[in-house]
Design an enzyme around this catalytic site. Structure first.
Site, mmCIF file in Angstrom:
data_model
loop_
_atom_site.group_PDB
_atom_site.id
_atom_site.type_symbol
_atom_site.label_atom_id
_atom_site.label_comp_id
_atom_site.label_asym_id
_atom_site.label_seq_id
_atom_site.Cartn_x
_atom_site.Cartn_y
_atom_site.Cartn_z
ATOM 1 N N GLY B 167 0.792 -1.230 0.000
ATOM 2 C CA GLY B 167 0.000 0.000 0.000
ATOM 3 C C GLY B 167 0.822 1.276 0.000
ATOM 4 O O GLY B 167 0.272 2.370 -0.071
ATOM 5 N N GLU B 289 -2.342 -9.078 -8.479
ATOM 6 C CA GLU B 289 -0.967 -9.561 -8.526
ATOM 7 C C GLU B 289 -0.958 -11.034 -8.187
ATOM 8 O O GLU B 289 -1.963 -11.593 -7.758
ATOM 9 C CB GLU B 289 -0.071 -8.791 -7.554
ATOM 10 C CG GLU B 289 -0.461 -8.946 -6.102
ATOM 11 C CD GLU B 289 0.478 -8.189 -5.157
ATOM 12 O OE1 GLU B 289 1.614 -7.897 -5.550
ATOM 13 O OE2 GLU B 289 0.066 -7.919 -4.024
ATOM 14 N N ARG B 293 4.309 -17.753 -3.400
ATOM 15 C CA ARG B 293 4.718 -18.391 -2.134
ATOM 16 C C ARG B 293 3.474 -18.850 -1.404
ATOM 17 O O ARG B 293 2.360 -18.608 -1.843
ATOM 18 C CB ARG B 293 5.442 -17.359 -1.261
ATOM 19 C CG ARG B 293 4.571 -16.111 -1.086
ATOM 20 C CD ARG B 293 5.086 -15.158 -0.052
ATOM 21 N NE ARG B 293 4.435 -13.857 -0.167
ATOM 22 C CZ ARG B 293 3.275 -13.540 0.373
ATOM 23 N NH1 ARG B 293 2.591 -14.438 1.053
ATOM 24 N NH2 ARG B 293 2.765 -12.330 0.234
ATOM 25 N N VAL B 296 0.056 -16.240 4.271
ATOM 26 C CA VAL B 296 -0.252 -16.270 5.706
ATOM 27 C C VAL B 296 -1.591 -16.988 5.930
ATOM 28 O O VAL B 296 -1.739 -17.805 6.834
ATOM 29 C CB VAL B 296 -0.330 -14.830 6.261
ATOM 30 C CG1 VAL B 296 -0.765 -14.831 7.719
ATOM 31 C CG2 VAL B 296 1.003 -14.114 6.108
ATOM 32 N N ARG B 339 -6.276 -12.644 12.507
ATOM 33 C CA ARG B 339 -4.882 -12.433 12.874
ATOM 34 C C ARG B 339 -4.804 -11.686 14.205
ATOM 35 O O ARG B 339 -5.238 -10.530 14.300
ATOM 36 C CB ARG B 339 -4.153 -11.642 11.803
ATOM 37 C CG ARG B 339 -4.124 -12.352 10.457
ATOM 38 C CD ARG B 339 -3.132 -11.684 9.553
ATOM 39 N NE ARG B 339 -3.280 -12.130 8.172
ATOM 40 C CZ ARG B 339 -2.458 -11.763 7.199
ATOM 41 N NH1 ARG B 339 -1.462 -10.926 7.461
ATOM 42 N NH2 ARG B 339 -2.641 -12.197 5.970
#
Lengths: 165, 492
Positions: B167, B289, B293, B296, B339
């Site tokens: 961001g 995008e 990988r 999270v 989270r």
């Protein structure tokens, strides 16, 4: 002895007294009945005003961290304002002494004034913390031994009360 | 040709290191953890079969030191390196160095990381393979034309540094009169943060939803998806609640988005785990995008598919191919990840620190906690402030929200301020229950982060509990029977 419990920037003067089968919390002019139903280090099972609650807590210095009713709380414990009988052991003529060195912020009550338990008498500041000294029972202000702005040492008599008839 | 992995080095720390070690050990793979001195007492270090100490000017610098980590892997005789997320996970030169050294990098090729790491190239790649992208203008070396073309797109516009992430430097332009000024500022921020002042401008989707698709490729043109995740609950462009399935997608739209992600990965001949991120709004979706990988938030996908994504990564990396074909991948129920951060929501989500005097995660059916912390550890500012990921699963969304609410209230963390209460407020809010949370929602509803003033009965109960926890107050009450009698007299 009144202890200061600070939460969200507000300090509440509190003390516990024993009652048959439990304790009574005196805070902000209110009384709350507490029965301890079980405890181990870090855990308390209490009935507060008849309602059961399980508590987890941890203490680190003056910080108390609490988990109860699904929420977390963080409080600070401030040294109690100790009160001693002013010589002679006459309970009717008791005085409040300074718990630590400090300054008088302002006088709220005046000598000769009739006060009820919990009424503010004067405000002191110690260690950058303001504490209100309140009447610890009904009576009459015998004397304010300090004046506004005055600094004092630990143990100095701040205010004394006499019992009214 | 398969190359079995017998010894795996984990180039990461915290909860993701624990997560990877658990799966590797279940598969009979020996685990080696690189470990900075600050992490020696961590659960990950306790769990690994072997640890190799690494150093650096800071803890973070140590975990970013590819040369040191690769040499550690060679010294201990590891055949593969799992980079986790963050740190070296999307570092193309590191992936290349690992491969060049004859070791397996658990992830895609360096070339793929490189392509997807450049937003401008990644976008052009997606567009050229028929994946929808937002109407946009990409910076060429003709700034005057660039601004004119941007203006022609019409408001609202999103201006981003092309090398950006997280961001930084992003701005929304609703008033076209301010376009020149915003572009100049975004360019200067891009140059400052990323050393690259190139920009791109695209049509901004109002009340956008962040939808991403988990894909796996075998590097030989075969790609499957494991469904989508919605991660629209964000503060300052950072995800805090993720869930699957998305409450906003129709079955037809879900199928379209997942297919677009598969098409992109297939076109790239993608290998290993990847996540294709989309912006969704007004029944349209645009490629954002691709993250090359493990994410999270991968556990929500695991909860509804019953699959172990780290196992998939390791099996693909060792050349076994895709563990399941698309039609064998089923999803069931609803999963939400929350989270848990060491931070203060009322004070602008500022990170907090402190000792974990008590750290007691919830347990129970449909409740999973992935954490790299244990009781007694200290939360410091040395690393990311994420304390844990709380993952709940239930047969349907409403039940998952209830389960999240209960688990958040059972989670006990004493000694360090956290966002637990904020997460509870958010997950039980009308907007979240209705599935209406978009990526700008939290930033435009700051009242959700405010703590409620403590008063009335709740205050008295908290003071009572605290007084009972303090030995000084208890002893005084127990030691002064005379005072007791006197006070009893007053009351009666």
């Amino acid at each position: 002895m009144r202890h200061g419990l600070e939460i969200d920037g507000v300090t509440h003067d509190v003390f516990l007294s024993p009652v048959p089968g439990g304790f009574c919390l005196h805070a902000d002019g209110q009384e709350t009945l507490i029965v301890c139903e079980g405890e181990t280090q870090g855990y308390l099972a209490l009935a507060i005003d008849g309602e059961d609650v399980d508590i987890r807590y941890a203490i680190a210095g003056e910080d108390i961290f609490l988990h109860m009713d699904g929420r977390h709380y963080h409080l600070k414990h401030h040294e109690p304002v100790r009160r001693f009988a002013s010589g002679g052991g006459d309970e009717a003529n008791a005085a409040a002494r300074a718990p630590m060195p400090g300054t008088v912020v302002r006088l709220v009550a005046a000598a000769g004034q009739t006060v009820a338990a919990g009424d503010a008498l004067l405000v002191i500041e110690s260690m950058k913390l303001e504490t209100t000294i309140r009447a610890w029972r009904d009576g009459e202000v015998a004397e304010l031994h300090v004046s506004e702005g005055q600094t004092f040492e630990r143990g100095v008599v701040l205010v004394s009360l006499v019992e009214t008839e | 040709m398969t190359r079995p992995i017998r010894k795996l080095l984990i180039a990461n720390r915290g909860e993701i290191a624990v997560r990877i070690i658990r799966t590797a050990q279940r598969l009979g793979i020996a685990t080696v953890l690189v470990c900075h001195d600050l992490d020696r007492e961590s659960p990950a270090a306790a769990l690994a079969n072997e640890i190799v100490l690494i150093d650096g000017r800071t803890g973070v610098a140590a975990y970013l030191d590819g040369a040191q980590i690769l040499s550690a892997a060679q010294k201990v005789g590891a055949d593969a390196i799992h980079p986790g997320y963050g740190f070296l996970s999307e570092n193309a030169p590191f992936a290349k160095a690992v491969a060049d050294a004859g070791l397996i990098f658990v992830g895609p090729t360096a070339a793929m990381i490189d392509l997807m790491g450049d937003k401008v190239r990644a976008r052009a790649f997606a567009q050229s393979h028929g994946v929808p992208v937002a109407p946009s203008v990409i910076e060429d070396d003709d700034p005057a034309n660039f601004v004119a073309k941007a203006r022609a797109l019409g408001a609202p516009l999103l201006v981003k540094p092309s090398a950006g992430g997280g961001g930084k430097g992003m701005r929304i332009v609703r008033d076209m009169a301010r376009l020149d000024e915003e572009i100049a500022q975004a360019r200067s921020e891009g140059a400052r943060y990323f050393g690259d002042g190139r920009l791109y401008v695209e049509r901004f989707v109002e009340e956008p939803r962040h939808i991403e698709v988990q894909v796996f490729g075998d590097g030989k043109g075969h790609v499957v998806h494991l469904g989508e995740r919605e991660c629209s609950a964000q503060r300052r462009f950072q995800k805090i609640i993720e869930e699957t399935p998305s409450p906003v997608l129709s079955p037809a739209m879900r199928a379209k988005i997942c297919q677009a992600a598969v098409d992109l990965a297939k076109a790239a001949n993608y290998a290993n785990a990847g996540t294709v991120e989309f912006i969704y709004g007004r029944d349209a979706f645009y490629f954002l995008e691709m993250n090359t990988r493990l994410q999270v938030e991968h556990p929500v996908t695991e909860e509804v598919t019953g699959l172990d994504l780290v196992e998939w990564q390791l099996r693909i990396a060792s050349g076994e191919g895709l563990p399941l074909a698309q039609d064998a991948i089923k999803t069931q129920g609803h999963a939400i990840e929350l989270r848990v951060y060491a931070e203060s929501p009322p004070r602008g989500f500022l990170p907090t620190t402190g000792p974990l005097l008590v750290f007691d995660p919830p347990e129970g059916e449909g409740v999973r906690v992935d954490s790299g912390f244990r009781q007694g550890q200290r939360v410091t500012s040395a690393f990311d402030p994420m304390l844990a990921k709380l993952i709940v699963a239930a047969p349907h969304r409403g039940a998952a929200i209830e389960r999240a609410h209960e688990a958040l209230r059972e989670f006990v963390i004493l000694g360090c301020e956290t966002n637990l209460a904020f997460l509870d407020t958010l997950v039980t809010s009308d907007a979240f229950r209705a599935g209406d949370v978009h990526t700008g929602f939290i930033d435009t509803h700051p009242e959700l982060a405010q703590s409620q003033a403590l008063e009335g009965d709740e205050l008295q109960r908290v003071l009572a509990a605290t007084a009972m926890a303090l030995p000084a107050l208890r002893e005084e009450a127990e030691d002064i029977p005379a005072l007791h009698a006197m006070m009893g007299g007053w009351r009666n």
